[in-house]
Write an enzyme that holds these catalytic residues in place. Structure first.
Site, PDB file in Angstrom:
ATOM      1  N   GLN A 161       0.826  -1.198   0.000  1.00 21.33           N
ATOM      2  CA  GLN A 161       0.000   0.000   0.000  1.00 21.33           C
ATOM      3  C   GLN A 161       0.871   1.264   0.000  1.00 21.33           C
ATOM      4  O   GLN A 161       0.340   2.370  -0.106  1.00 21.33           O
ATOM      5  CB  GLN A 161      -0.909   0.011   1.239  1.00 21.33           C
ATOM      6  CG  GLN A 161      -1.846  -1.183   1.266  1.00 21.33           C
ATOM      7  CD  GLN A 161      -2.631  -1.306   2.565  1.00 21.33           C
ATOM      8  OE1 GLN A 161      -2.669  -2.346   3.209  1.00 21.33           O
ATOM      9  NE2 GLN A 161      -3.274  -0.218   2.977  1.00 21.33           N
ATOM     10  N   ARG A 209      -8.064  -1.848   8.874  1.00 17.84           N
ATOM     11  CA  ARG A 209      -9.017  -0.767   8.577  1.00 17.84           C
ATOM     12  C   ARG A 209      -9.363   0.058   9.821  1.00 17.84           C
ATOM     13  O   ARG A 209     -10.525   0.331  10.074  1.00 17.84           O
ATOM     14  CB  ARG A 209     -10.280  -1.398   7.975  1.00 17.84           C
ATOM     15  CG  ARG A 209     -10.990  -0.513   6.981  1.00 17.84           C
ATOM     16  CD  ARG A 209     -11.994  -1.304   6.144  1.00 17.84           C
ATOM     17  NE  ARG A 209     -12.679  -0.413   5.219  1.00 17.84           N
ATOM     18  CZ  ARG A 209     -13.471  -0.819   4.235  1.00 17.84           C
ATOM     19  NH1 ARG A 209     -13.669  -2.102   4.033  1.00 17.84           N
ATOM     20  NH2 ARG A 209     -14.051   0.054   3.458  1.00 17.84           N
ATOM     21  N   CYS A 210      -8.333   0.450  10.612  1.00 13.82           N
ATOM     22  CA  CYS A 210      -8.608   1.005  11.922  1.00 13.82           C
ATOM     23  C   CYS A 210      -8.242   2.458  12.087  1.00 13.82           C
ATOM     24  O   CYS A 210      -8.448   3.009  13.158  1.00 13.82           O
ATOM     25  CB  CYS A 210      -7.879   0.201  12.982  1.00 13.82           C
ATOM     26  SG  CYS A 210      -6.093   0.385  12.891  1.00 13.82           S
ATOM     27  N   GLU A 231     -12.549   4.067   6.297  1.00 13.88           N
ATOM     28  CA  GLU A 231     -12.575   3.236   7.506  1.00 13.88           C
ATOM     29  C   GLU A 231     -13.683   3.603   8.483  1.00 13.88           C
ATOM     30  O   GLU A 231     -13.843   2.933   9.511  1.00 13.88           O
ATOM     31  CB  GLU A 231     -11.228   3.350   8.231  1.00 13.88           C
ATOM     32  CG  GLU A 231     -10.109   2.721   7.427  1.00 13.88           C
ATOM     33  CD  GLU A 231      -8.755   3.188   7.901  1.00 13.88           C
ATOM     34  OE1 GLU A 231      -7.893   2.334   8.125  1.00 13.88           O
ATOM     35  OE2 GLU A 231      -8.563   4.407   8.033  1.00 13.88           O
TER      36      GLU A 231
END
Lengths: 289, 156, 789
Positions: free
Chosen positions: C223, C373-374, C743
């Site tokens: 990413q 995804r936090c 998110e």
């Protein structure tokens, strides 16, 4: 993810397959749907030297009533069972069961016979076949023998099948009037094995239970026939109080192992809850409601 | 261990290969035939990213041996588009935002394609059940259902 | 709803433009790492430890090397020769690439087999024989942090304990004082277990070292390709890698969600193998390897307290957290924030005093971990504050919606300085909650609940009103390994009026090829369909910090707008030249400059673009391009309110989500279709940890939930039919008022669901249940309370 090496054989007839199995003995495994066997090979939990694929043998995929039995051939896929009009109308318990095995894609290949022959107490059809009082036909090089399902499951991943035999047919007695069955499965998500599963089959006459069959899934080292509960139900009225007691007796027959699906006490209680629910649904179907 | 000479009809064209017994169908497609549209997402037959049609029936190609497909026909995502025209299932996924990262999409579309071959007007619950062997992490499934419904409408 | 300033043909802000990346994906022509095939490519597979803690006595490769197709077996000893057996983590800790002495977690990489094909590599792995001497295993973080506990990181010479960091924020003394005097106090231990993001594509790479050119090319599931390139240059500079000769290509990525940010040992081993052997080496992990060894998320033990008035007004928040990081802190946090952005824990409420502290600890588990995804620990912070708010509501006997309205930061207080030091840019919390309540019919649901309760039926309603914090981040406070967290856009407009825009981020499904084109379309009036967006190749893309923590729209998206505005400034000069007027006499509308008072005298952006190459003013450089490296002045604060309705099965304990309404506010929306898709996916990844997913360890460090058999990723059958809506409260500091949304739903959903289940049982005295809320957990409560079927 990658299976270990093995030799692959695709016999074109049943005698050819049986000759191979006789020759290879313990070193061979039968491949039919492959949806239990291939995952084991991919994890290298099994390393057979030979795979004998019976999937090319014609004439083994029949579903028919004959001679007082519903006969299901060795290569009948779960999806075919779900789609069969005969099964949907006369044997809905089989559709209940097939519909909760793995997922629809796996069911396009997985066979009913394989679900029994694999000997996994977590598989769903064993409980249903126990409840129905079914029998299996085991065919070897010397001929066929019929074994009641109640005697088929001998231990964990062990059945009455010898290495040179193939489970060629499942026979379910054509149901009497006033009978009905249901299978109820508790799973954490679609595709999971059962946290607990209960199959119930009732023959009712005048509001009373003539005969009952109860099978339980993944609640012990083998599929369980809840014999005490069955004996108790015979002759009783088909009502909630009776079902509640039958549920308690069925749960008492279980010996679940704790795992991620649940602790032993939870699973035992689920055996009770699901047995009651299966009995109620079976009674509904038996009464035609 | 002996190798097997097999012929598999893939998207209508016969393809030959010499394979080990243990070669998985998904690897035959991806590595031998260089058709990388079919994906691998797990090792326990759960995710369905590898879904193809085997003799018209959707199956998880990671749990089928290449040798089992000998003499049979396989349809993959690469076979959906015909003569430059997208199949309605492909168009449905694009119109309804039924994909994000695209990794589960080929398998999802093959399952959707097969569903629409047997059911003309599937209801939402039928669609969700039909795709319950295909995992998606991105979309939350809402738009995948819409994509299949979109395709169903187009096919009717 | 903002007015659309461009036509659908141009497709600027607010249009649900169909995705430009879809045509290749729907044809199965995506180019993912495992699709990459290079001439002479070899395959790598990894031998992994069955033990959670053990000395390695011997690694015997003899049998493996005899397997046909196996070319080499790489061990820690091999890498030690090149000083590559250890590597830094993104949090400046260290972790092993391959061990030379001992393994520290089950499934740790122990050796790598290089072979001509992947089947041979797998056979090679099965043939490697390793002798282990098991060591005592430490998996309980509470035991690990006790004085006198076995020291795990014996590789750190001066280390005498298992502590990693202590971090705190807020005013401890002032907070303690408020607590001492508060009429109402509630306290709760909240455990958020380990989970794994499990993108459908696992991690992997193809590393290809060209000996003749001295150039390394790595196709990688990453990413953050530029950060990886710089890290490789710093870590392996001593073996001859030089940053101008490293190319990281992040092709199509099958889901990231944070799981593809860390540098995994597999990547480094593959690079080393390629450098040594001189051929491309492919490594793609199996799902079980992915679940068992890759970066996890959560594993926070939170002790949270609220001090309040009897009327439910919150006066202070106090939190103490134990963070289990596994054997190395390999979380990808900004360097000054070892607990990420956990300090957003005062949430959407006007909490005057707060104090939070987090202590990190080592255990015998895989290293990590914020990979799910936090938004850098915001999931943990929001779960804590939203659970505590409900607990407080229960304590003071006030409806949880009413309690939230009472405590929300009111719109007039923005920009709002929180007690933990954040300046929230904008918010309208009451608006979102009210909209959610209207959409779900809250009042009627409470009536229904009362009626059902009287009959013994269990139904619950749960609310989550979250504030997110994304867009890392301003250079004053944010860096990863020292590299500031700006992001970038390089925009070029061609003579025929089409454009190429490259960015420093990397989409893994978020649709940047579409949304970034829309941003430029909005600013220049060039149709989005004519704007080619590229990301992920470090040889061509401008430097950026990548896509994670919902930062792309706030940073790279902003850079896109700024670059486009620079282009527009130059375009104005060219238009003035072409129309023979002063720049001040020109009026801009998307797509053209016209003369004030004489609108028929105009030049389109396409005419201007052509002129930039054929008729530019003397003294001006030709061409029409601009670059922007955007340093955000602040983070952005998306928010929302979610409401969940559940029905409980009194026999099995199963939780059925009957309805779930999600109202999100991410400021100005680029593409409503894509935003809604992000919310759907995020909600599903919020539900999964709330009800299904968990990775745990027995006392011997054996992982539970290490395959899809037991790690329960939801199918379409478990996933509810999400209902979504939005409000729009623009960010005042962002170039086009957007905030980011990727998110939000993962942050907001779990507490909504947990609150709903607790609400269903609150009348029985239940106050809290830890996620995942399994049927067995619920059943045990029902049994204890005497209401099981």
């Amino acid at each position: 993810m990658i299976p270990p090496p093995f030799d692959y054989h695709a016999p074109k007839t049943l005698p050819e397959a049986l000759e191979m199995l006789g020759r290879f003995g313990e070193e061979a495994k039968v491949l039919s749907g492959g949806q239990s066997l291939l995952p084991l090979l991919k994890l290298r939990f099994a390393q057979p030297a030979h795979l004998v694929d019976i999937g090319r043998i014609p004439g083994l995929d029949y579903i028919k009533e004959e001679g007082g039995f519903l006969r299901i051939g060795a290569l009948v896929r779960e999806a075919a069972l779900e789609a069969s009009d005969l099964v949907r109308t006369k044997y809905p318990i089989l559709v209940d069961t097939a519909a909760v095995i793995a997922d629809p894609l796996v069911r396009n290949l997985a066979t009913v016979a394989g679900n029994l022959a694999h000997g996994d107490p977590a598989n769903d059809h064993p409980a249903t076949m126990l409840a129905l009082g079914a029998e299996v036909v085991l065919t070897g090089p010397k001929g066929s023998r019929t074994v009641p399902v109640a005697q088929f499951f001998t231990g964990i991943f062990t059945t009455a099948l010898t290495p040179s035999e193939v489970l060629t047919e499942i026979r379910i007695p054509v149901p009497a009037a006033g009978s009905g069955g249901a299978y109820v499965k508790l799973e954490r998500k679609v595709g999971d094995f059962a946290t607990a599963g209960a199959a119930a089959f009732l023959v009712l006459k005048g509001g009373a239970i003539e005969r009952a069959g109860i099978g339980l899934t993944n609640l012990g080292p083998t599929p369980i026939k809840a014999a005490e509960a069955e004996k108790y139900l015979a002759g009783k009225k088909a009502d909630d109080a009776v079902f509640a007691e039958a549920g308690r007796l069925a749960a008492a027959a279980t010996n679940p192992s704790p795992d991620r699906r649940g602790a032993a006490d939870y699973k035992k209680e689920m055996a009770r809850v699901l047995t009651v629910r299966a009995l109620k649904k079976a009674a509904q179907r038996a009464g035609g409601k | 261990m002996a190798k097997h000479a097999i012929t598999v009809t893939v998207n209508g064209a016969p393809r030959k290969a010499e394979v080990e017994s243990r070669l998985l169908l998904v690897h035959l497609l991806r590595e031998e035939f260089r058709m990388t549209g079919t994906h691998i997402g797990c090792d326990t037959t759960h995710c369905g990213a590898c879904t193809v049609l085997l003799d018209g029936v959707p199956v998880k190609s990671c749990t089928v041996l290449a040798v089992q497909a000998d003499g049979r026909s396989v349809m993959t995502v690469e076979g959906l588009e015909k003569d430059g025209a997208l199949h309605p299932i492909q168009d449905g996924f694009m119109q309804e935002h039924g994909l994000q990262c695209g990794f589960c999409t080929p398998g999802m579309m093959m399952t959707g394609y097969a569903l629409l071959e047997r059911t003309k007007s599937p209801k939402e619950d039928e669609i969700r059940s039909a795709i319950s062997g295909n995992l998606c992490r991105c979309t939350g499934y809402v738009n995948i259902v819409k994509a299949v419904e979109h395709a169903a409408a187009k096919l009717r | 709803m903002a007015t659309l300033r461009t036509t659908p043909e141009v497709g600027g802000m607010g249009h649900s433009v169909k995705r430009k990346e879809d045509p290749r994906f729907i044809r199965g022509q995506g180019n993912y790492v495992d699709d990459v095939v290079l001439p002479g490519m070899l395959h790598m597979d990894i031998v992994r430890s069955p033990f959670a803690h053990a000395k390695i006595k011997k690694i015997d490769s003899t049998a493996a090397l005899k397997v046909p197709g196996v070319l080499a077996v790489i061990t820690g000893e091999t890498l030690e020769k090149y000083k590559l057996h250890w590597m830094p983590t993104l949090m400046s800790d260290t972790q092993m690439v391959l061990p030379t002495e001992k393994v520290m977690y089950q499934a740790q990489e122990v050796a790598a087999v290089i072979a001509t094909d992947r089947y041979a590599a797998a056979d090679g792995v099965a043939a490697v024989e390793v002798d282990y001497d098991p060591l005592p295993v430490l998996v309980d973080p509470w035991k690990a942090i006790e004085p006198g506990a076995q020291v795990l990181r014996t590789d750190k010479p001066d280390k005498k304990d298992n502590r990693i960091f202590h971090w705190e924020v807020g005013d401890r003394a002032a907070t303690d004082e408020v607590f001492a005097k508060a009429p109402v106090k509630v306290k709760q231990r909240i455990y958020i277990p380990r989970i794994h993001v499990a993108s459908i594509e696992t991690c992997g790479c193809v590393a290809s070292f060209d000996k003749a050119q001295g150039k390394l090319t790595v196709y990688m599931t990453t990413q953050a390709p530029h950060a990886i390139r710089t890290v490789f240059a710093l870590v392996a500079g001593h073996v001859g890698l030089s940053e101008e000769k490293i190319r990281i290509i992040s092709p199509d990525i099958g889901g990231g969600f944070g799981g593809k940010v860390p540098v995994y040992p597999g990547y480094v081993i593959a690079v080393a193998a390629s450098v040594v052997i001189g051929k491309p080496v492919k490594w793609v992990e199996d799902r079980m390897e992915n679940l068992q060894a890759d970066s996890f998320a959560r594993d926070y033990h939170i002790d949270a307290e609220l001090a309040a008035e009897k009327d439910g007004t919150i006066k202070a928040l106090r939190i103490k957290t134990l963070a289990d990081h596994g054997y190395a802190d390999a979380a990808a946090n900004p360097s000054k924030f070892p607990a990420g952005l956990f300090s957003i824990c005062t949430g959407s409420y006007d909490v005057k005093q707060a104090f939070a502290e987090v202590d990190g600890v080592y255990t015998n588990k895989p290293p990590g971990g914020i990979a799910y995804r936090c938004s850098f620990r915001v999931t943990e912070a929001v779960h804590a504050i939203e659970r505590m708010t409900d607990i407080l509501a229960q304590e003071v006997k006030i409806d949880p919606a009413e309690l939230r309205f009472k405590n929300f930061i009111p719109p007039e207080k923005f920009p709002y300085k929180s007690a933990t030091g954040w300046e929230y840019d904008s918010g309208n919390y009451a608006g979102a909650l009210k909209k959610a309540m209207d959409m779900i019919g809250y009042a009627d649901l409470r009536k229904e609940q009362a009626a059902k309760r009287a009959k013994g039926e269990l139904m619950g309603i749960g609310i989550s009103s979250f504030t997110e914090i994304v867009g890392a981040g301003p250079s004053k406070h944010f860096d990863i390994l020292g590299i500031k967290m700006f992001d970038s856009c390089e925009l070029r407009v061609h003579p025929t009026g089409k454009a190429l825009a490259r960015f420093g981020t990397k989409s893994q499904g978020q649709g940047h090829e579409t949304t970034y084109a829309q941003i430029v379309a909005e600013e220049l009036g060039i149709p989005a369909a004519h704007i080619q967006v590229e990301e992920g190749d470090t040889d061509t893309a401008p430097y950026g910090l990548g896509t994670y923590a919902s930062r792309s729209t706030p940073t790279a998206g902003a850079a896109g707008a700024i670059a486009a505005r620079k282009v527009r400034d130059k375009a104005r000069k060219i238009a003035a030249h072409l129309l023979e007027v002063n720049e001040d006499d020109l009026v801009w509308e998307p797509g053209k400059f016209s003369v004030k008072g004489a609108p028929q005298k105009a030049k389109t952006i396409q005419e201007i673009a052509l002129a930039a190459y054929t008729n530019h003013p003397q003294g001006m450089e030709a061409g029409l391009e601009a670059t922007s490296y955007y340093d955000p002045p602040n983070l952005t604060f998306p928010f929302g309110s979610y409401i969940c309705v559940v029905d409980l099965d009194r026999g099995t304990g199963e939780v059925k989500i009957r309805r779930f309404v999600a109202i999100d506010d991410c400021g100005n929306i680029i593409n409503p279709m894509i935003v809604q898709g992000q919310v759907h996916g995020g909600l599903t990844m919020g539900m999964a940890p709330a009800l299904l997913e968990e990775i745990s360890y027995d006392e011997n460090g054996n992982v539970q939930g290490g395959s899809f058999m037991d790690y329960l990723v939801p199918t379409a059958m478990e996933t509810p039919k999400w209902e979504t809506g939005h409000t729009v409260t623009p960010s005042p500091h962002h170039p086009f008022g957007a905030k980011g949304v990727g998110e939000s739903a993962t942050v907001g959903a779990p507490p909504a669901i947990a609150n709903a289940v607790v609400d269903a049982l609150a009348h029985l005295g239940v106050r809290h249940i830890d996620i995942p809320i399994t049927p067995e957990k619920v059943w045990r409560i029902l049994k204890e309370k005497g209401v099981a079927e």
